[in-house]
Design an enzyme around this catalytic site. Structure first.
Site, PDB file in Angstrom:
ATOM      1  N   MET A 160      62.124  32.141   4.359  1.00 17.46           N
ATOM      2  CA  MET A 160      63.118  31.562   3.845  1.00 17.46           C
ATOM      3  C   MET A 160      64.658  32.373   3.679  1.00 17.46           C
ATOM      4  O   MET A 160      65.377  32.240   2.985  1.00 17.46           O
ATOM      5  CB  MET A 160      62.638  31.021   2.317  1.00 17.46           C
ATOM      6  N   GLY A 161      64.541  33.186   4.771  1.00 18.18           N
ATOM      7  CA  GLY A 161      65.582  34.222   5.343  1.00 18.18           C
ATOM      8  C   GLY A 161      65.464  35.127   4.251  1.00 18.18           C
ATOM      9  O   GLY A 161      64.567  35.815   3.543  1.00 18.18           O
ATOM     10  N   LEU A 187      65.730  38.337   5.016  1.00 18.73           N
ATOM     11  CA  LEU A 187      64.645  39.192   5.588  1.00 18.73           C
ATOM     12  C   LEU A 187      64.678  40.476   5.158  1.00 18.73           C
ATOM     13  O   LEU A 187      65.491  41.263   5.251  1.00 18.73           O
ATOM     14  CB  LEU A 187      64.883  39.113   7.251  1.00 18.73           C
ATOM     15  N   GLY A 191      58.993  43.531   5.407  1.00 11.85           N
ATOM     16  CA  GLY A 191      57.712  42.538   5.274  1.00 11.85           C
ATOM     17  C   GLY A 191      57.911  41.616   6.311  1.00 11.85           C
ATOM     18  O   GLY A 191      56.907  41.289   7.035  1.00 11.85           O
ATOM     19  N   HIS A 192      58.962  40.815   6.117  1.00 14.95           N
ATOM     20  CA  HIS A 192      59.275  39.607   7.325  1.00 14.95           C
ATOM     21  C   HIS A 192      58.910  40.407   8.948  1.00 14.95           C
ATOM     22  O   HIS A 192      58.439  39.797   9.649  1.00 14.95           O
ATOM     23  CB  HIS A 192      60.444  39.176   6.957  1.00 14.95           C
ATOM     24  N   GLN A 200      59.780  23.334  -2.592  1.00 20.56           N
ATOM     25  CA  GLN A 200      58.858  24.490  -3.184  1.00 20.56           C
ATOM     26  C   GLN A 200      59.235  25.324  -4.555  1.00 20.56           C
ATOM     27  O   GLN A 200      58.536  25.749  -5.077  1.00 20.56           O
ATOM     28  CB  GLN A 200      58.385  25.385  -2.316  1.00 20.56           C
ATOM     29  N   GLY A 235      52.399  36.562   5.284  1.00 18.09           N
ATOM     30  CA  GLY A 235      52.130  37.669   4.713  1.00 18.09           C
ATOM     31  C   GLY A 235      51.077  37.778   3.952  1.00 18.09           C
ATOM     32  O   GLY A 235      51.061  36.476   3.072  1.00 18.09           O
ATOM     33  N   LYS A 251      51.020  39.183   1.117  1.00 14.18           N
ATOM     34  CA  LYS A 251      51.666  39.295  -0.244  1.00 14.18           C
ATOM     35  C   LYS A 251      51.248  37.890  -1.157  1.00 14.18           C
ATOM     36  O   LYS A 251      51.229  37.793  -2.334  1.00 14.18           O
ATOM     37  CB  LYS A 251      53.081  39.784  -0.299  1.00 14.18           C
ATOM     38  N   ASP A 252      51.874  37.053  -0.382  1.00 13.40           N
ATOM     39  CA  ASP A 252      51.479  35.468  -1.001  1.00 13.40           C
ATOM     40  C   ASP A 252      50.364  34.953  -0.441  1.00 13.40           C
ATOM     41  O   ASP A 252      49.897  34.100   0.324  1.00 13.40           O
ATOM     42  CB  ASP A 252      52.427  34.601  -0.502  1.00 13.40           C
TER      43      ASP A 252
END
Ligand code: PAF
Length: 284
Positions: A34-35, A37, A40-41, A65, A151, A153-154
């Site tokens: 979702m930008g 950045l 992590g991205h 979402q 990732g 993380k999610d």
């Protein structure tokens, strides 16, 4: 100066570019974002760069979402920095569709993954995962990737997308990559920019709660209730921190565990002021 990424805003144009790459025998990789950045991205981008020929990063803040309008309105947008980072990391295409292109008038479809979405984020953010699976399916449909990187993380999102890809025979290899952390342990998140210096310090309670749980598990504690209570206490003792949930679950089914007998994952969501952070880690 690296070549600049091509920016594509139209789903049909994205599909045409992907088809042409496949016709040349190229593998297509996708990193959905979702930008805003961050490193992590970029670790996902570097992984996908090494494992694909046409590398697409999607940048789309997906209204479907967000279960909270304020969260959507405040979501950081950093297009110029994102573009520069994509250029540095040798991204071929930035797929950045408009909201109208993604959800034109009359749009009325939704993708629903059932069991995995019920607890944790699903409980506290009603409708969130329907938005995620719908947009990810649309991104997959436009980009037609061989592989897509997400990732850890999610973590729940990763499991839900894996399930969807498998259930719907999408033929996309979904890859989960490790969480990238600040040196002090805070998981990188686009939402971290909203933390005040004080909240940023207190946000370390998520990592400390995970460490506490891991230590207990490593020391032989198998009662999940005891582990959750001790980890929850770390959050309770942190001024200004408010727990949404903390759960020890099976890493694939995401079912709550009573005892640690095999692989497990602890996931938690915590508010610091107006900012909600999530994190997770394997316990054994
Ligand atoms: O993890 C995210 O940034 C988003 O949920 C995703 C996967 C890009 C879908 O909008």
């Amino acid at each position: 100066m690296p070549d600049e990424p091509l920016v594509i805003r139209d789903p049909a144009a994205m599909t045409a570019a992907s088809r042409a790459a496949r016709a040349r025998g190229q593998r297509v990789g996708l990193v959905p974002t979702m930008g805003a950045l961050h490193a992590g991205h970029l670790s996902l981008v570097d992984y996908a760069r090494a494992n694909s020929d046409l590398l697409v990063v999607s940048v789309f803040v997906n209204p479907m979402q967000f279960n909270n309008q304020g969260d959507l309105d405040n979501y950081p947008v950093t297009w110029e920095a994102d573009f520069a980072l994509c250029a540095q990391h040798r991204v071929d295409v930035i797929y950045a569709p408009t909201v109208d292109a993604m959800y034109p008038e009359g749009f009325q479809s939704k993708v629903l993954v059932e069991g995995l979405t019920q607890e944790m984020e699903g409980e506290f953010r009603p409708g969130h995962f329907d938005g995620v699976t719908t947009v990810v399916l649309k991104l997959f449909a436009a980009v037609r990737p061989d592989m897509a990187a997400f990732g850890q993380k999610d973590y729940q999102q990763l499991k839900v997308v894996e399930r969807m890809s498998q259930d719907l025979d999408l033929g996309v290899k979904v890859i989960g990559r490790p969480t990238v952390r600040e040196p002090d342990g805070l998981a990188l998140s686009s939402r971290n920019v909203h933390l005040s210096p004080d909240e940023r310090q207190r946000a370390l309670c998520l990592r400390r709660a995970l460490d506490q749980a891991r230590e207990l598990a490593a020391g032989g504690e198998t009662e999940v209730a005891a582990i959750e209570a001790a980890a929850g206490e770390v959050i309770a003792q942190t001024e200004g921190a408010r727990l949404d949930y903390l759960a020890v679950v099976h890493p694939d089914s995401l079912e709550r565990l009573q005892r640690l007998q095999g692989p497990s994952r602890m996931c938690l969501a915590v508010w610091l002021g107006d900012t909600r952070l999530i994190d997770n880690d394997a316990l054994n």
